[in-house]
Design a protein around this motif. Structure first.
Motif, PDB file in Angstrom:
ATOM      1  N   CYS A  29     -92.041 -61.625 -14.546  1.00  0.00           N
ATOM      2  CA  CYS A  29     -92.854 -62.145 -15.633  1.00  0.00           C
ATOM      3  C   CYS A  29     -92.161 -63.346 -16.271  1.00  0.00           C
ATOM      4  N   ILE A  49     -93.208 -57.686 -12.131  1.00  0.00           N
ATOM      5  CA  ILE A  49     -94.641 -57.949 -12.279  1.00  0.00           C
ATOM      6  C   ILE A  49     -95.348 -57.482 -11.026  1.00  0.00           C
ATOM      7  N   CYS A 101     -97.142 -57.268 -15.968  1.00  0.00           N
ATOM      8  CA  CYS A 101     -95.736 -56.861 -15.962  1.00  0.00           C
ATOM      9  C   CYS A 101     -95.586 -55.522 -16.667  1.00  0.00           C
ATOM     10  N   HIS A 104     -97.795 -57.916 -20.198  1.00  0.00           N
ATOM     11  CA  HIS A 104     -98.236 -59.309 -20.152  1.00  0.00           C
ATOM     12  C   HIS A 104     -99.082 -59.482 -18.887  1.00  0.00           C
ATOM     13  N   SER A 105    -100.209 -60.128 -18.999  1.00  0.00           N
ATOM     14  CA  SER A 105    -101.109 -60.234 -17.848  1.00  0.00           C
ATOM     15  C   SER A 105    -101.567 -61.672 -17.630  1.00  0.00           C
ATOM     16  N   LEU A 146     -99.238 -69.554 -15.136  1.00  0.00           N
ATOM     17  CA  LEU A 146     -98.282 -68.756 -15.896  1.00  0.00           C
ATOM     18  C   LEU A 146     -97.761 -69.480 -17.140  1.00  0.00           C
ATOM     19  N   PRO A 179     -91.055 -68.034 -12.163  1.00  0.00           N
ATOM     20  CA  PRO A 179     -91.548 -66.652 -12.150  1.00  0.00           C
ATOM     21  C   PRO A 179     -91.044 -65.884 -10.925  1.00  0.00           C
TER      22      PRO A 179
END
Length: 296
Positions: free
Chosen positions: A28, A35, A45, A49-50, A61, A167
């Motif tokens: 994440c 994630i 994650c 967090h999406s 992201l 990421p």
């Protein structure tokens, strides 16, 4: 309309499957926790967090839009130059050789293109690899570039993200390409596996000399790579510096695309651009240094 919706769903599902296969190599960008692909093909994650997969199959992201000046027109011209003219064919061939020579013969490997733009460099290098287990991941701060990459090249993963906050989990990629793009060596060292390979491409003094001369920037933008090479060597074990120089003849339309993709020509007088596009000689010089390093 039904087939368009089905095609959009298919692109998202295929991308979700590809990402799911490499979940262990991702993290994440907000909390740096693992994630995964969750419900409705979202990246989620452990702290919830999406991030949504766009219809083209990429994932944005970034918390807020970047102020990148690179637009759709620039990336379309860049793709045309990279894929249709052969201007960078020698570079792609050399990078593919370097990767093949340095990667072990068996196993699964990830190639990261850090600053991937519209994706053509990564696509050309990955498709030339003999090992079918070599995968590609392209990351760029420009949404327009990543969107175009995901729409065209379905066999790689594409993310809009900051090179200062990749990421990607620690020690997860075998090769990093950084082609004519800014770098973040601390992040590169973090994500590169032990003994992993980094390939950075920088311009030499005659890079696009014909264009720079036409717009009056040949002397003002002369390149000296000593500082770049020295900084590279501070972070990685420098194992080779390869100089590549060749000339390719471009048509007037191709020279127009080149002027549109090159930031150095953004603020040039149109008269000077036209002089380059319609000049008597169609030759354009590619003059590059390829820095090859390993994670020490």
């Amino acid at each position: 309309m039904y087939w368009k919706e089905a095609l959009k769903l298919s692109s998202i599902e295929e991308s979700a499957k590809r990402i799911q296969h490499h979940e262990q190599q991702l993290r994440c960008p907000i909390c740096h926790q693992p994630i995964r692909i969750g419900e409705s093909n979202k990246l989620i994650c452990t702290n919830r967090h999406s991030f949504d997969l766009a219809k083209q199959g990429y994932v944005n992201l970034l918390n807020q839009p970047s102020d990148s000046q690179y637009d759709k027109k620039l990336f379309a011209s860049r793709r045309q130059i990279i894929t249709e003219t052969g201007l960078y064919h020698l570079l792609h061939k050399k990078i593919a050789e370097i990767v093949a020579e340095n990667l072990p013969e068996a196993g699964q490997y990830m190639i990261l293109d850090a600053g991937s733009g519209e994706g053509s460099h990564l696509h050309e290098v990955v498709k030339s690899q003999q090992e079918p287990t070599v995968s590609g991941i392209g990351i760029d701060i420009s949404k327009e570039g990543v969107k175009m990459a995901a729409g065209q090249y379905k066999d790689q993963m594409w993310f809009v993200a900051d090179l200062a906050n990749l990421p990607i989990a620690d020690q997860s990629v075998a090769v990093i390409m950084n082609i004519l793009s800014p770098a973040n060596y601390q992040e590169f060292k973090r994500v590169l596996v032990d003994d992993g390979l980094i390939i950075k491409v920088v311009p030499r003094s005659d890079y696009l000399a014909e264009l720079r001369e036409a717009i009056g920037k040949k002397e003002a933008q002369a390149y000296d790579n000593k500082k770049i090479t020295s900084l590279f060597g501070e972070h990685f074990q420098l194992i080779d510096v390869i100089s590549l120089t060749n000339q390719v003849e471009l048509t007037a339309q191709e020279r127009k695309h080149l002027s549109q993709m090159a930031p150095l020509a953004w603020h040039a007088d149109q008269e000077k651009i036209d002089r380059f596009v319609h000049g008597s000689s169609g030759n354009v010089t590619v003059d590059l240094d390829v820095l090859v390093g390993k994670h020490s």
